[in-house]
Design a protein around this motif. Structure first.
Motif, short mmCIF file in Angstrom:
data_model
loop_
_atom_site.label_atom_id
_atom_site.label_comp_id
_atom_site.label_asym_id
_atom_site.label_seq_id
_atom_site.Cartn_x
_atom_site.Cartn_y
_atom_site.Cartn_z
N LEU A 57 -0.23 29.46 24.03
CA LEU A 57 0.76 29.92 23.05
C LEU A 57 0.82 31.45 23.03
N PRO A 58 2.00 32.03 22.94
CA PRO A 58 2.11 33.49 22.86
C PRO A 58 1.68 33.99 21.50
N VAL A 59 0.89 35.06 21.50
CA VAL A 59 0.34 35.60 20.25
C VAL A 59 0.62 37.10 20.16
N ASP A 60 1.14 37.53 19.02
CA ASP A 60 1.26 38.94 18.69
C ASP A 60 0.27 39.27 17.58
N VAL A 61 -0.39 40.43 17.69
CA VAL A 61 -1.30 40.89 16.64
C VAL A 61 -0.59 41.94 15.79
N LEU A 62 -0.52 41.70 14.48
CA LEU A 62 0.11 42.63 13.56
C LEU A 62 -0.99 43.53 12.98
N ASP A 63 -1.37 44.54 13.75
CA ASP A 63 -2.50 45.37 13.32
C ASP A 63 -2.13 46.38 12.25
N ASP A 64 -0.84 46.50 11.93
CA ASP A 64 -0.41 47.45 10.90
C ASP A 64 0.26 46.76 9.72
N VAL A 65 0.02 45.46 9.57
CA VAL A 65 0.62 44.72 8.46
C VAL A 65 -0.50 44.08 7.64
N PRO A 66 -1.00 44.75 6.61
CA PRO A 66 -2.09 44.20 5.80
C PRO A 66 -1.59 43.09 4.89
N LEU A 67 -2.53 42.42 4.27
CA LEU A 67 -2.21 41.32 3.37
C LEU A 67 -2.75 41.61 1.98
N THR A 68 -2.12 41.01 1.00
CA THR A 68 -2.68 41.04 -0.34
C THR A 68 -3.34 39.70 -0.62
N PRO A 70 -3.63 37.61 -3.77
CA PRO A 70 -3.44 37.24 -5.18
C PRO A 70 -4.27 36.03 -5.56
N GLY A 71 -4.96 36.16 -6.70
CA GLY A 71 -5.68 35.02 -7.26
C GLY A 71 -6.90 34.60 -6.48
N ARG A 72 -7.48 35.52 -5.68
CA ARG A 72 -8.63 35.12 -4.88
C ARG A 72 -9.56 36.32 -4.74
N ARG A 73 -10.75 36.08 -4.24
CA ARG A 73 -11.71 37.15 -4.01
C ARG A 73 -11.17 38.08 -2.92
N PRO A 74 -11.09 39.39 -3.19
CA PRO A 74 -10.53 40.30 -2.18
C PRO A 74 -11.37 40.29 -0.89
N LYS A 75 -10.68 40.49 0.22
CA LYS A 75 -11.33 40.63 1.50
C LYS A 75 -11.22 42.08 1.94
N ALA A 76 -12.08 42.47 2.87
CA ALA A 76 -12.00 43.82 3.43
C ALA A 76 -10.61 44.04 4.01
N GLY A 77 -9.99 45.16 3.66
CA GLY A 77 -8.66 45.45 4.17
C GLY A 77 -7.52 44.94 3.31
N ASP A 78 -7.82 44.15 2.27
CA ASP A 78 -6.77 43.68 1.37
C ASP A 78 -6.12 44.86 0.65
N ILE A 79 -4.86 44.70 0.32
CA ILE A 79 -4.14 45.72 -0.44
C ILE A 79 -3.71 45.12 -1.77
N GLY A 80 -3.38 46.01 -2.71
CA GLY A 80 -2.89 45.57 -4.00
C GLY A 80 -1.40 45.28 -3.95
#
Length: 410
Positions: A57-68, A70-80
């Motif tokens: 399967l073709p895969v692209d890595v979104l290295d400049d698109v962080p995630l938030t 909500p409602g869970r324990r934050p992970k390293a790199g999470d944004i508000g």
């Protein structure tokens, strides 16, 4: 006819768990003449992206698109939420406009929540694949508004209190299972386990399979092992917990070890970590115990049934949709750990019961949970959603212009 383009987004820095395995198995099984599949992972390729590439399967890595988160324990790199609005949403919109999917198929809570708004803004269709409990925030608050269609893995996991009805856009469809052939030899697999752990030849081996999270109740598993041992003092009973415990934010691995020590099982409980392939380990168990509450529809439960390992599970959640009590497994009261003792002891002491349950479970799993049925069902939903895109385009309502645009690519 131009194939329908499907985008599957995933977290990159996460384990290759059941939801990702199911989704990638589906993606790999789709007919490329009808469906053009794209995979994206956030931050890093990770185990999910690596596995996708092994499937071709073709895969692209979104290295400049962080995630938030909500409602869970934050992970390293999470944004508000502010960062989500200013960084994540624009990044996902750019990705959608670059890859031009017709449908975005999300498969876990964090990805559902992060992608819902960008998908709506760009006019794609959103297939929300719900694999969590019926009270999850996203399925009750976000999916009724943002999702174009919801797939639930069981009747139990349907949203319990959606803010508006989803009956017109919800389908219950079991997850796909790609079963290994030939099945591992159970006696040889058990011997391998005993050899690695230094167990005696007569040791009974009970298994817990799944991440170490509160609703799966690994400590309850330890207590169930104690209850079985109390009923079978003549035979050593060992409990094996398979699941990632190096990153154990809930401290449940340590809690399971402590409870084992308190119950005099310090040398009988084994944290096995993450093993892959898992099938030989499942086949080597005498019995699999499912101690979870609110389990939507357990992947390893079905895999155990197929591999001939009898399952004893709580009478709760999606377990009751997977197991016919005393036919394809056993269902027990979810509250007292001692409830597991009777059926487990029966399976361990009576080979005819073990053989009867194992044979019926294998036949049921093989006949009910193959990949083909799931792929056909999801493919039909893709076709329905693609027709709405074409309808909106004809009506001048925008929708997705991706299929028409891709006809002129190259």
């Amino acid at each position: 006819m131009t194939p329908i383009r499907i985008l599957f987004p995933f977290e990159g820095d996460t384990v290759l768990a059941g939801s990702a395995l199911s989704a990638l198995g589906l993606a790999a099984a789709l007919d490329p003449a009808r469906h053009d599949v794209r995979i994206v992972t956030h931050s890093t390729l990770g185990p999910v992206g690596e596995h996708a590439r092994t499937l071709g399967l073709p895969v692209d890595v979104l290295d400049d698109v962080p995630l938030t988160g909500p409602g869970r324990r934050p992970k390293a790199g999470d944004i508000g939420l502010a960062g989500y609005a200013t960084q994540a949403v624009p990044g996902m919109i750019r990705t959608l406009r670059r890859l031009r999917p017709d449908i975005v198929h999300t498969n876990d809570g964090r990805i559902h929540a992060n992608w819902a708004l960008p998908v709506r803004v760009t006019g794609c269709r959103h297939l929300w694949h719900h694999r969590q409990d019926p009270d999850a925030f996203g399925i009750n608050r976000l999916a009724p508004i943002f999702a174009d269609h919801i797939v639930s893995v069981s009747h139990f996991s349907r949203p319990r209190q959606p803010i508006r009805s989803v009956d017109h856009k919800l389908t219950v469809l079991r997850s796909p299972f790609t079963f290994v052939e030939p099945r591992p030899d159970r006696a040889a697999a058990a011997a391998e386990i005993r050899g690695e752990l230094g167990l005696p030849a007569d040791a009974a081996i009970l298994g817990y399979l799944g991440t170490l999270k509160p609703r799966k109740r690994p400590v309850h598993f330890v207590e169930a092992v104690r209850a079985v041992q109390d009923r079978m003092p003549e035979r050593p009973v060992h409990g094996l917990l398979f699941g990632v415990h190096d990153d154990d934010p809930n401290g449940l691995g340590a809690a399971a070890r402590k409870r084992a020590g308190d119950l005099g099982l310090g040398d009988r409980i084994h944290l096995m970590g993450y093993r892959r392939p898992i099938e030989p380990w499942i086949a080597g168990l005498d019995v699999k115990l499912v101690t979870a509450l609110n389990e939507p529809f357990g992947r390893t439960l079905i895999e155990s049934m197929y591999l001939g390992t009898p399952v004893v599970a709580t009478r709760h959640g999606g377990n009751v949709e997977a197991i016919e009590d005393d036919v394809t497994g056993f269902l027990v009261d979810p509250d007292p750990p001692e409830a597991f003792a009777d059926p487990v002891v029966q399976l361990l002491r009576d080979p005819s019961v073990h053989s009867r349950i194992a044979a019926a479970a294998h036949a049921d799993a093989a006949g009910t949970y193959g990949t083909d049925r799931h792929v056909t069902g999801i493919g039909d939903l893709y076709d329905r959603l693609a027709r709405t895109i074409r309808r909106d385009r004809r009506a001048g309502r925008g929708g997705s212009d991706t299929t028409a645009a891709r006809q002129h690519e190259g």
